[in-house]
Design a protein around this motif. Structure first.
Motif, PDB file in Angstrom:
ATOM      1  N   SER A  17      10.398  10.790   1.515  1.00  0.00           N
ATOM      2  CA  SER A  17       9.140  11.284   2.081  1.00  0.00           C
ATOM      3  C   SER A  17       8.846  10.666   3.443  1.00  0.00           C
ATOM      4  N   GLY A  18       9.465   9.521   3.729  1.00  0.00           N
ATOM      5  CA  GLY A  18       9.224   8.830   4.981  1.00  0.00           C
ATOM      6  C   GLY A  18       7.917   8.059   5.025  1.00  0.00           C
ATOM      7  N   ARG A  19       7.338   7.781   3.855  1.00  0.00           N
ATOM      8  CA  ARG A  19       6.062   7.062   3.839  1.00  0.00           C
ATOM      9  C   ARG A  19       5.897   6.274   2.538  1.00  0.00           C
ATOM     10  N   GLY A  20       5.010   5.297   2.596  1.00  0.00           N
ATOM     11  CA  GLY A  20       4.672   4.470   1.451  1.00  0.00           C
ATOM     12  C   GLY A  20       3.489   5.052   0.694  1.00  0.00           C
ATOM     13  N   LEU A  32       4.241  -7.917  -1.038  1.00  0.00           N
ATOM     14  CA  LEU A  32       4.665  -7.902   0.359  1.00  0.00           C
ATOM     15  C   LEU A  32       4.812  -6.442   0.774  1.00  0.00           C
ATOM     16  N   PRO A  33       3.961  -5.943   1.671  1.00  0.00           N
ATOM     17  CA  PRO A  33       4.071  -4.533   2.085  1.00  0.00           C
ATOM     18  C   PRO A  33       5.401  -4.266   2.794  1.00  0.00           C
ATOM     19  N   LEU A  34       5.997  -3.129   2.493  1.00  0.00           N
ATOM     20  CA  LEU A  34       7.212  -2.671   3.161  1.00  0.00           C
ATOM     21  C   LEU A  34       6.830  -1.538   4.108  1.00  0.00           C
ATOM     22  N   GLU A  35       7.271  -1.634   5.358  1.00  0.00           N
ATOM     23  CA  GLU A  35       6.800  -0.723   6.402  1.00  0.00           C
ATOM     24  C   GLU A  35       7.680   0.530   6.482  1.00  0.00           C
ATOM     25  N   VAL A  36       7.585   1.344   5.444  1.00  0.00           N
ATOM     26  CA  VAL A  36       8.447   2.516   5.342  1.00  0.00           C
ATOM     27  C   VAL A  36       8.269   3.455   6.534  1.00  0.00           C
ATOM     28  N   GLU A  37       7.023   3.699   6.934  1.00  0.00           N
ATOM     29  CA  GLU A  37       6.782   4.615   8.048  1.00  0.00           C
ATOM     30  C   GLU A  37       7.460   4.120   9.322  1.00  0.00           C
ATOM     31  N   ARG A  38       7.398   2.823   9.577  1.00  0.00           N
ATOM     32  CA  ARG A  38       8.053   2.283  10.773  1.00  0.00           C
ATOM     33  C   ARG A  38       9.559   2.385  10.653  1.00  0.00           C
TER      34      ARG A  38
END
Length: 215
Positions: A17-20, A32-38
């Motif tokens: 999907s390219g997003r979290g 710990l957030p993972l920066e999927v969009e970036r």
């Protein structure tokens, strides 16, 4: 629902999907957030400082969806990404990069001859043992090779068991991970055969990096 680490839901769904949202979750509930969009976007200003320091052939360890691999390929730089996630490898190939479904600890092409190795987006944490990972990278790069690593902006040296977690009900299986700040990275690097006395260190947009050369 439990799935293999990095290889199935929720990580695969996030890459598709390219997003979290997506997180690494410790047993105590810390996230710990993972920066999927970036990761799924074009390289940003901080990434560009990494790309401009690459030289020779480039091995991107834990390439994820392949933004750095694709950017280097577009520049004509011979680059290979490796990742344990089949979806990450597939997405890298779809964006114009070359990638293999491998762990850094598996046999790899051109061992001992890579000009640059990348450990970006927290990938110094792979395997939960930074010293062992850095020692493995010395086997992969050439004698005059370079390692470009992203570190935690905090002065931290932590080894934990984590799971990939979507913030709801889906999570992967537990696996070892590490968070390492620059001081700890330099200590580990020194014992693993990297020169640290004149290490290139920089920060962009809150992200911290180190460039190391073989001792």
């Amino acid at each position: 629902m439990t799935a293999p680490a990095w290889q199935a839901d929720p990580y695969t769904d996030a890459l598709r999907s390219g997003r979290g949202p997506l997180f690494l979750r410790r047993p105590d509930g810390w996230l710990l957030p993972l920066e999927v969009e970036r990761w799924c976007a074009a390289p940003d200003a901080a990434d560009l400082t990494v790309l401009e320091r690459c030289r020779g052939t480039v091995l991107d360890i834990g390439c994820g969806p392949g933004r750095l691999v694709a950017a280097l390929a577009a520049l004509g730089r011979p680059t290979l990404g490796i990742d344990v996630s089949p979806e990450a490898v597939a997405r890298t190939v779809r964006t114009g990069g070359s990638a293999l479904h491998r762990s850094v600890f598996d046999p790899l092409p051109r061992e001992g001859s890579w000009g640059t190795a990348l450990l970006i987006d927290g990938n110094i944490g792979i395997g939960g043992d930074p010293r062992a990972l850095l020692a493995r990278v010395t086997q992969l790069v050439a004698d005059d090779g370079v390692l470009l690593a992203e570190t935690s902006p905090l002065d931290v040296d932590e080894r934990v068991q984590v799971r990939v977690f979507d913030g709801g009900s889906a999570q992967g299986s537990a696996f070892p991970w590490a968070r390492v700040g620059t001081p700890a990275l330099l200590d580990y690097a020194r014992s693993a055969g990297w020169a640290t006395d004149e290490a290139d260190q920089w920060m962009v947009a809150g992200r911290t990096f180190v460039a190391l050369r073989r001792a």
